[in-house]
Design an enzyme around this catalytic site. Sequence first.
Site, PDB file in Angstrom:
ATOM      1  N   ASP A 163       5.858   2.733   1.999  1.00 51.02           N
ATOM      2  CA  ASP A 163       5.055   1.551   2.327  1.00 51.02           C
ATOM      3  C   ASP A 163       4.265   1.860   3.592  1.00 51.02           C
ATOM      4  OD1 ASP A 163       4.014  -0.871   3.100  1.00 51.02           O
ATOM      5  OD2 ASP A 163       5.887  -1.995   2.866  1.00 51.02           O
ATOM      6  N   HIS A 164       2.970   2.046   3.448  1.00 48.62           N
ATOM      7  CA  HIS A 164       2.149   2.497   4.583  1.00 48.62           C
ATOM      8  C   HIS A 164       1.996   1.410   5.652  1.00 48.62           C
ATOM      9  CE1 HIS A 164      -0.081   5.473   6.555  1.00 48.62           C
ATOM     10  NE2 HIS A 164      -0.782   5.951   5.560  1.00 48.62           N
ATOM     11  N   ARG A 165       2.425   0.219   5.396  1.00 48.19           N
ATOM     12  CA  ARG A 165       2.354  -0.829   6.428  1.00 48.19           C
ATOM     13  C   ARG A 165       3.366  -0.575   7.535  1.00 48.19           C
ATOM     14  NH1 ARG A 165       3.210  -5.966   2.612  1.00 48.19           N
ATOM     15  NH2 ARG A 165       4.953  -4.578   2.056  1.00 48.19           N
ATOM     16  N   PRO A 208       0.842  -1.213   0.000  1.00 49.99           N
ATOM     17  CA  PRO A 208       0.000   0.000   0.000  1.00 49.99           C
ATOM     18  C   PRO A 208       0.867   1.249   0.000  1.00 49.99           C
ATOM     19  CG  PRO A 208       0.038  -1.000   2.179  1.00 49.99           C
ATOM     20  CD  PRO A 208       0.798  -1.925   1.291  1.00 49.99           C
TER      21      PRO A 208
END
Length: 409
Positions: free
Chosen positions: A381-383, A208
């Site tokens: 990377d939004h994780r 994401p």
Amino acid sequence: MAIITMPKMGDTMNEGTIVTWIKKEGDMVKEGDVIAEIETEKAAIEIEAFESGILTKVIVHEGETVPVGAPIAQIGDDAGQPAEAVAPQAAAEASAPIAPAPMQAPPLILPPAPNKARVIASPLAKRIAKENDIDLRLIRGTGPGDRIVAEDVEAWIKSRAGKAAPKSAQAPAQAPVPAGDVWTSGKPASKMRQVIARRLTESKQQVPHFYATMDINMGPAMELRTQLNTRGDEFVKLSPNDLVLKAVADALRSESTMRVSFGGESVLTTERVNLGVAVALPDGLIVPVIRDADALSLNAIATQVRSLAERARAGKLLPDDYAGGTFTVTNLGMFGVEDFSAIINPPEPGILAVSAVADVPVVENGEIAVGTRMKVTLSADHRVVDGAVGARFLQEVKRRLESPLLLLQ
């Protein structure tokens, strides 16, 4: 007798393709001799003999792909060794009954014998020749052992420029292409192109992304660059990208929350700042890595970037040169691109897209003036990277470029 197997040239390599056999069956080889060139998913690499002897059998031929560890050739003490000992398939074929060939009438005129002279050329030279539909047998090589290198092909192309026969005025016009039949079949995608397609598709689908763009005043940094580039020939000439790389490396050292990776059920961290630098190649893109870039001076980073880029374009990178990156910088500023975003190279947490440095109208102290600006866009990377973390990282990059003496510390 020794069996040569397809080597594993990096953690991600599962198979390799034989591009060229430098040595032929029956040739004497010494330990350390280059015997073949293989193409992996990332680069073309020369492989060496690990012992001396005679290349008694080539098991995998040029253009064929086999998995890592598969036998590709054998070296023995005697060229007369039976190859069947290491090639079960060949043995099976040899034991099968051979049907007698049908009788044929002799031809009245024998065709000319094909030219079997072996052309030795580097992978890059072959690629350039293939792209330009050039017969390498027409070119004289200047490399070791008369090997044709990329410069030979480029020189040949240059020498032929303008010598093409003019098109005949009587040439018939091309038939119109029917609507809906625009695309035609082309050359097979290279391994590098296939890997790019697969990995970037996976990244876009599984990681994401979020994006954050910041405008940076590059006036002070460009003034410093001008001064540094007058130091003399003993110093490498700095590009704007060198300044960005140094600022990014130092910012990654400051922001430990950007030195992370999503490991499925855990968040992985690293103390290393291994900075990947995207380099465009004729067949695609490769990202060599500047290891521990945060510990290097601006001049050392610039020197490493040039060395890695030159070796990448010559197809001479080793697997260690493009493995272990923790963050990537990609720059399209030299093409005048004003703003763009890039796709993350997993398992890295982000990539910084760098655009052109340009003079633009800006508002300073309530008045319109001319300023030197550059946009950078972080893909994260939004994780593992939150928006605020990404913003702080960009602020740190901006701070260092707008106070460029920090880049000399």
